[in-house]
Scaffold this motif. Sequence first.
Motif, PDB file in Angstrom:
ATOM      1  N   LYS A  34       0.821  -1.220   0.000  1.00  0.00           N
ATOM      2  CA  LYS A  34       0.000   0.000   0.000  1.00  0.00           C
ATOM      3  C   LYS A  34       0.857   1.274   0.000  1.00  0.00           C
ATOM      4  CE  LYS A  34      -0.815   0.203   5.033  1.00  0.00           C
ATOM      5  NZ  LYS A  34       0.290   1.112   5.320  1.00  0.00           N
ATOM      6  N   ASP A  35       2.119   1.151   0.322  1.00  0.00           N
ATOM      7  CA  ASP A  35       2.971   2.346   0.428  1.00  0.00           C
ATOM      8  C   ASP A  35       3.987   2.514  -0.713  1.00  0.00           C
ATOM      9  OD1 ASP A  35       1.825   2.970   2.923  1.00  0.00           O
ATOM     10  OD2 ASP A  35       3.152   1.510   3.897  1.00  0.00           O
ATOM     11  N   VAL A  36       4.146   1.481  -1.544  1.00  0.00           N
ATOM     12  CA  VAL A  36       5.265   1.547  -2.505  1.00  0.00           C
ATOM     13  C   VAL A  36       5.166   2.711  -3.501  1.00  0.00           C
ATOM     14  CG1 VAL A  36       5.937  -0.889  -2.364  1.00  0.00           C
ATOM     15  CG2 VAL A  36       4.248  -0.168  -4.055  1.00  0.00           C
ATOM     16  N   HIS A  37       3.918   3.241  -3.700  1.00  0.00           N
ATOM     17  CA  HIS A  37       3.804   4.369  -4.639  1.00  0.00           C
ATOM     18  C   HIS A  37       4.527   5.609  -4.101  1.00  0.00           C
ATOM     19  CE1 HIS A  37       0.528   5.112  -1.795  1.00  0.00           C
ATOM     20  NE2 HIS A  37       0.648   6.379  -2.126  1.00  0.00           N
ATOM     21  N   GLU A  38       4.873   5.595  -2.817  1.00  0.00           N
ATOM     22  CA  GLU A  38       5.578   6.745  -2.242  1.00  0.00           C
ATOM     23  C   GLU A  38       7.096   6.649  -2.415  1.00  0.00           C
ATOM     24  OE1 GLU A  38       4.308   7.197   1.788  1.00  0.00           O
ATOM     25  OE2 GLU A  38       2.218   7.508   1.195  1.00  0.00           O
ATOM     26  N   THR A  81      -4.826  -9.550  -5.378  1.00  0.00           N
ATOM     27  CA  THR A  81      -5.426  -8.221  -5.545  1.00  0.00           C
ATOM     28  C   THR A  81      -4.911  -7.279  -4.457  1.00  0.00           C
ATOM     29  OG1 THR A  81      -7.384  -9.265  -6.455  1.00  0.00           O
ATOM     30  CG2 THR A  81      -7.636  -6.988  -5.734  1.00  0.00           C
ATOM     31  N   ARG A  82      -4.862  -7.789  -3.226  1.00  0.00           N
ATOM     32  CA  ARG A  82      -4.366  -6.954  -2.114  1.00  0.00           C
ATOM     33  C   ARG A  82      -2.903  -6.552  -2.314  1.00  0.00           C
ATOM     34  NH1 ARG A  82      -7.259 -10.079   1.574  1.00  0.00           N
ATOM     35  NH2 ARG A  82      -5.491 -11.476   1.783  1.00  0.00           N
ATOM     36  N   ASN A  83      -2.191  -7.370  -3.067  1.00  0.00           N
ATOM     37  CA  ASN A  83      -0.752  -7.121  -3.255  1.00  0.00           C
ATOM     38  C   ASN A  83      -0.411  -6.585  -4.650  1.00  0.00           C
ATOM     39  OD1 ASN A  83       1.042  -8.214  -0.890  1.00  0.00           O
ATOM     40  ND2 ASN A  83      -0.728  -9.545  -1.022  1.00  0.00           N
ATOM     41  N   SER A  84      -1.443  -6.047  -5.328  1.00  0.00           N
ATOM     42  CA  SER A  84      -1.176  -5.663  -6.723  1.00  0.00           C
ATOM     43  C   SER A  84      -0.374  -4.363  -6.786  1.00  0.00           C
ATOM     44  CB  SER A  84      -2.478  -5.520  -7.504  1.00  0.00           C
ATOM     45  OG  SER A  84      -3.262  -4.540  -6.898  1.00  0.00           O
ATOM     46  N   CYS A  85       0.900  -4.477  -6.646  1.00  0.00           N
ATOM     47  CA  CYS A  85       1.753  -3.291  -6.683  1.00  0.00           C
ATOM     48  C   CYS A  85       2.952  -3.507  -7.594  1.00  0.00           C
ATOM     49  CB  CYS A  85       2.239  -2.942  -5.288  1.00  0.00           C
ATOM     50  SG  CYS A  85       3.291  -4.220  -4.591  1.00  0.00           S
ATOM     51  N   VAL A  86       3.038  -4.672  -8.188  1.00  0.00           N
ATOM     52  CA  VAL A  86       4.211  -4.932  -9.022  1.00  0.00           C
ATOM     53  C   VAL A  86       3.799  -5.183 -10.469  1.00  0.00           C
ATOM     54  CG1 VAL A  86       5.844  -5.812  -7.320  1.00  0.00           C
ATOM     55  CG2 VAL A  86       4.135  -7.345  -8.258  1.00  0.00           C
TER      56      VAL A  86
END
Length: 232
Positions: free
Chosen positions: A32-36, A64-69
């Motif tokens: 949830k924070d990687v966009h920062e 879905t909860r981990n969709s950051c990559v």
Amino acid sequence: METPDYAKEVEEITVDDHSLVFVIDGELWYPKDVHELPKVYCAQYHKWYEIKDELVKWNDEDWTRNSCVIPAMEYSTLEYSIEVFAVLGIAIVNNFYGVSVEDAFNAVQEAFKEREYAPGSEFPNEREIKDVVLCPLCLQPLNVPPGNLSLPEREDTFQPPWRKSKRKEGEAEALQLFHTYPLKESEILHTPKLVRYGHRWCNVAMADHSVEETVDFMRKVVEEHERKSRES
Ligand SMILES: [Zn+2]
């Protein structure tokens, strides 16, 4: 595979209660924070393999909860992404909404100027923009069939009624996002110079090759067929 030049390396990936955790400069980063993060980070294959036994147990909700990559080859900068949207928008309004290429190009330039944004050198200039509205392979407008050929009607095929119909997307003249040069992990190729809309048939015909390689291949196919018909 080395970490690409445009990215910094993720030190380690771990899993904490169904959440990925990235170790970057000694700090823990949750999805949830990687966009920062101030830069682009890349996690190499072997670091994913170290946690694969955990990841294979995940269900769709976990992912879905981990969709950051995203895969490294799909990475693009914010500036390139905006410019690609602009290029694709020009292609659409010209082909399907009757707007001239010049007017669409000027409107985009105006919007950029209003926001004090200067597009980079990869953004097509006034002369190059004329090609943007054509399919990169058959060089025909997107509002006519591939190669401007009249295509035979396709017979209806069974479509399971319980599934969303994808028939339209499967037609030869459907539009697809087109990479005129195949994507790589080592450099950013998702750029306004190399991303276009094109016909599905043309895109499928390219497979994982560049326009140039595809044209060479097609030339060879045509030559062989002509040779065969001369002999018979
Ligand atoms: Zn085409």
